[in-house]
Design a protein around this motif. Structure first.
Motif, short mmCIF file in Angstrom:
data_model
loop_
_atom_site.label_atom_id
_atom_site.label_comp_id
_atom_site.label_asym_id
_atom_site.label_seq_id
_atom_site.Cartn_x
_atom_site.Cartn_y
_atom_site.Cartn_z
N LEU A 19 0.83 -1.20 0.00
CA LEU A 19 0.00 0.00 0.00
C LEU A 19 0.86 1.25 0.00
O LEU A 19 0.62 2.19 -0.77
CB LEU A 19 -0.93 -0.01 1.22
CG LEU A 19 -1.89 1.16 1.36
CD1 LEU A 19 -2.79 1.28 0.14
CD2 LEU A 19 -2.71 1.03 2.62
N ALA A 20 1.88 1.26 0.82
CA ALA A 20 2.79 2.41 0.89
C ALA A 20 3.50 2.59 -0.45
O ALA A 20 3.69 3.71 -0.93
CB ALA A 20 3.79 2.21 2.03
N SER B 179 2.27 9.35 -5.85
CA SER B 179 2.75 10.72 -5.59
C SER B 179 3.99 11.05 -6.40
O SER B 179 4.45 12.19 -6.42
CB SER B 179 3.03 10.91 -4.09
OG SER B 179 4.13 10.07 -3.69
N GLY B 180 4.55 10.06 -7.08
CA GLY B 180 5.71 10.30 -7.92
C GLY B 180 7.03 10.14 -7.20
O GLY B 180 8.07 10.40 -7.78
N GLU B 181 7.04 9.77 -5.93
CA GLU B 181 8.28 9.61 -5.20
C GLU B 181 8.98 8.30 -5.55
O GLU B 181 10.19 8.20 -5.33
CB GLU B 181 8.01 9.71 -3.69
CG GLU B 181 7.58 11.11 -3.28
CD GLU B 181 7.36 11.22 -1.80
OE1 GLU B 181 8.06 10.54 -1.04
OE2 GLU B 181 6.48 11.99 -1.42
N LEU B 182 8.24 7.33 -6.01
CA LEU B 182 8.81 6.08 -6.50
C LEU B 182 8.38 5.91 -7.96
O LEU B 182 7.28 6.30 -8.34
CB LEU B 182 8.28 4.88 -5.70
CG LEU B 182 8.94 4.57 -4.36
CD1 LEU B 182 8.25 3.37 -3.72
CD2 LEU B 182 10.41 4.26 -4.51
#
Length: 197
Positions: free
Chosen positions: A11-12, A19-22
């Motif tokens: 989920l994380a 969010s585009g962080e990964l």
């Protein structure tokens, strides 16, 4: 030893990817459709060379009436072709015409000649027994013999007028009868009596 993963990891991970962080996982590849090449439509009609009619021959590109007549006459005489080379030599076909005809020719060998043509019956000299093969009623056969004894028939129109035959009967006789000169009475022999039906 591998570190246990937390139950929130998937989920994380999705939240971080959204969010585009990964980076997002690669999308599964779509199956590739097979290539279809456009092929020209092939006209696959065929004629049976050793049974073809006059109109069948005329379907072939560049076939003339004279060629079709020749082929049908040979066919009636029992001539059969075993391959395209025989046909090409007979008709003196060009290489281009051979190539156009080849996909439409079907060669089958037959033991019997096609539609053997019966000789036309000479109405001015036929016996009563022979006249019965024409399918005329006994009354019409009697009238034919009576009229013929007066004067030989000139042609099929004369036959129709003198015997008052309907058009349908005449149409059935076309090609089956001919009108030769009447034989002398001494050589014709006696007429056989008509069979009662």
């Amino acid at each position: 030893m591998a570190r246990p993963r937390h139950w929130l990891d998937p989920l994380a991970r999705r939240l971080l990817q959204a969010s585009g962080e990964l980076p997002s996982p690669p999308k599964p590849a779509k199956p590739i459709a097979p290539l279809v090449f456009d092929s020209p439509t092939v006209d696959t009609w065929q004629i049976d060379v050793n049974r073809a009619s006059h109109s069948d021959w005329l379907k072939l590109p560049g076939c003339s009436n004279d060629q079709a007549d020749l082929l049908v006459r040979l066919q009636r005489g029992g001539v059969q072709f075993s391959g395209a080379d025989d046909l090409a030599r007979l008709l003196e076909l060009s290489a281009e015409q051979q190539q156009l005809w080849q996909p439409h020719l079907l060669f089958r060998w037959y033991s019997e000649p096609p539609n053997p043509v019966a000789a036309a019956l000479d109405l001015n000299n036929a016996s009563s027994l022979q006249l019965q093969t024409l399918g005329l009623s006994p009354e019409r056969q009697q009238r034919l013999l009576r009229e013929r004894s007066r004067q030989p028939f000139r042609d099929i129109a004369d036959l129709q007028e003198r015997l008052l035959l309907p058009a349908g009967v005449i149409e059935e006789l076309i090609g089956k009868v001919c009108f030769g000169p009447a034989a002398s009475s001494s050589s014709s022999g006696p007429e056989l009596p008509l069979a009662k039906s």
